[in-house]
Design an enzyme around this catalytic site. Structure first.
Site, PDB file in Angstrom:
ATOM      1  N   ASP A 195       0.845  -1.201   0.000  1.00 55.92           N
ATOM      2  CA  ASP A 195       0.000   0.000   0.000  1.00 55.92           C
ATOM      3  C   ASP A 195       0.878   1.247   0.000  1.00 55.92           C
ATOM      4  O   ASP A 195       2.046   1.203   0.409  1.00 55.92           O
ATOM      5  CB  ASP A 195      -0.957   0.007   1.206  1.00 55.92           C
TER       6      ASP A 195
ATOM      7  N   GLU B  89      -0.044  -1.277   5.854  1.00 57.88           N
ATOM      8  CA  GLU B  89       1.070  -0.780   6.665  1.00 57.88           C
ATOM      9  C   GLU B  89       0.960   0.711   6.909  1.00 57.88           C
ATOM     10  O   GLU B  89       1.269   1.198   7.993  1.00 57.88           O
ATOM     11  CB  GLU B  89       2.417  -1.092   5.985  1.00 57.88           C
TER      12      GLU B  89
END
Ligand SMILES: [Zn+2]
Length: 359
Positions: A38, A103
């Protein structure tokens, strides 16, 4: 996932949270590479000199959001997997390649899932977050807290009848500022810090004494500071008040539809330079690049907070690109870093397998 399959990995799958897990080798010992997939938003587009989503390769750099933080790490480890396959890597070592999720919202959550739900507990994990090709061995931890203040409202024309929660929060805020000055210091990780990132209040009317206030604390934890010690410090500031400290929780639905979360406590972690994992990385670096590595730490937070902070698994930081470009405009990663990181990751697998057979 497609690239790992094309490279002929021995196994590629996706877990319930959406982490992609590739594996090469069938050994009893295990090494894992982690790269979160991400990225953060592009921010104000006017600050960029090129298309943030263009992925343009020019003048020796890959340009765009996520190139440094941290798809470069994923690209490099997939290439390392190709190298291992080309060299017919068959040792007593299972090498995992994890493309992790969420994350940027909650560092470490993906590895909480991998360890607790998937039972993946490697002997060593390499975080491929950007290190400018240095070997990193720690970072400050962090946590988020709320402090709630409970006052008593009265008519705004007669404040002496009430107890104003905003005054309680304000006095505490000034104490938090002083607290920040006296927090612990570590020679490697630096000083712990605390700041107030938000203050809100409630009142029955704009013509009334506020009976509620809340502050949000962003606490960065250095070596030796824990959730318990940080909560106790704040509780010490509000002893005489009707107030309480609350630890915050993260809970979100992943793109797979799974709801998952954890406490917003991201412990400090570091390995000593003499730790076998750091020595393994340093030796691999010297053998691969014929020079001494720079051994340092991250300023920001990584999945290491759970991998090492919660579960005690040794973490080696090594990744392409410069950390100062993370979350910033004009993010770009040198192609030469990607090449070097790929070589390092493949060499590390051989070095670790070699070390194990030597024993
Ligand atoms: Zn990031």
């Amino acid at each position: 996932m497609r690239q790992m399959l094309e490279a002929g990995f021995d196994e590629v799958r996706m877990d319930g949270l959406g982490n992609v897990i590739g594996r090469i080798g069938y050994g009893s010992r295990s090494l894992a590479f982690d790269a979160h997939m991400d990225v953060v938003d592009i921010g104000h587009e006017g600050n960029w000199d090129f298309d943030p989503l263009g992925g343009e390769v020019k003048n020796g750099f890959v340009h765009g959001r996520g190139s440094v933080d941290q798809k470069g790490g994923a690209a490099a480890f997939v290439t390392a997997g190709r190298i291992l396959k080309d060299l017919a890597f068959e040792r007593d070592l299972s090498v995992y390649f994890v493309g992790s999720v969420i994350e940027e919202d909650c560092d470490g959550l993906c590895w909480k899932y991998l360890v607790e739900e998937e039972g993946l507990k490697p002997d060593v994990v390499v975080s491929t977050e950007p290190t400018n090709l240095g070997i990193y061995r720690g970072q400050r931890g962090r946590m988020e807290m709320h402090v709630h203040f409970y006052g008593v409202s009265s008519h705004g024309s007669a404040p002496e009848r009430g107890v104003n929660a905003i005054y309680m929060a304000s006095r505490t805020a000034l104490e938090i500022e002083k607290l920040n000055e006296r927090l612990a210091f570590d020679g490697f990780l630096g000083k712990g810090s605390v700041t107030i990132s938000e203050i809100i209040s409630g009142s029955p009317s704009l013509c009334a004494v506020a009976d509620y206030a809340r502050i949000h604390l962003d606490r960065r934890l250095t070596w030796g500071e824990t959730k318990e010690s940080a909560i106790k410090e704040v509780e010490g500031l509000i002893e005489a008040m009707n107030a309480k400290v609350e630890m915050l929780h993260y809970q979100e639905t992943s793109f797979t539809g799974l709801r998952y979360g954890m406490e917003k406590y991201y412990p400090t972690w570091k390995l000593e330079e003499s730790h076998p994992a750091i020595q393994l990385a340093a030796r691999t670096f010297e053998n691969t690049f014929s020079k001494k590595p720079r051994i340092d730490k991250w300023t920001f937070s990584t999945n290491g907070v759970t991998i090492n902070g919660y579960y005690g698994i040794p973490v080696i930081g090594f990744g392409p690109g410069n950390e100062v470009l993370a979350h910033a405009p004009n993010e770009k990663v040198p192609v030469s870093d990607l090449v070097a990181a790929s070589a390092f990751y493949a060499a590390l697998a051989f070095e670790m397998a070699h070390q194990e057979t030597e024993k």
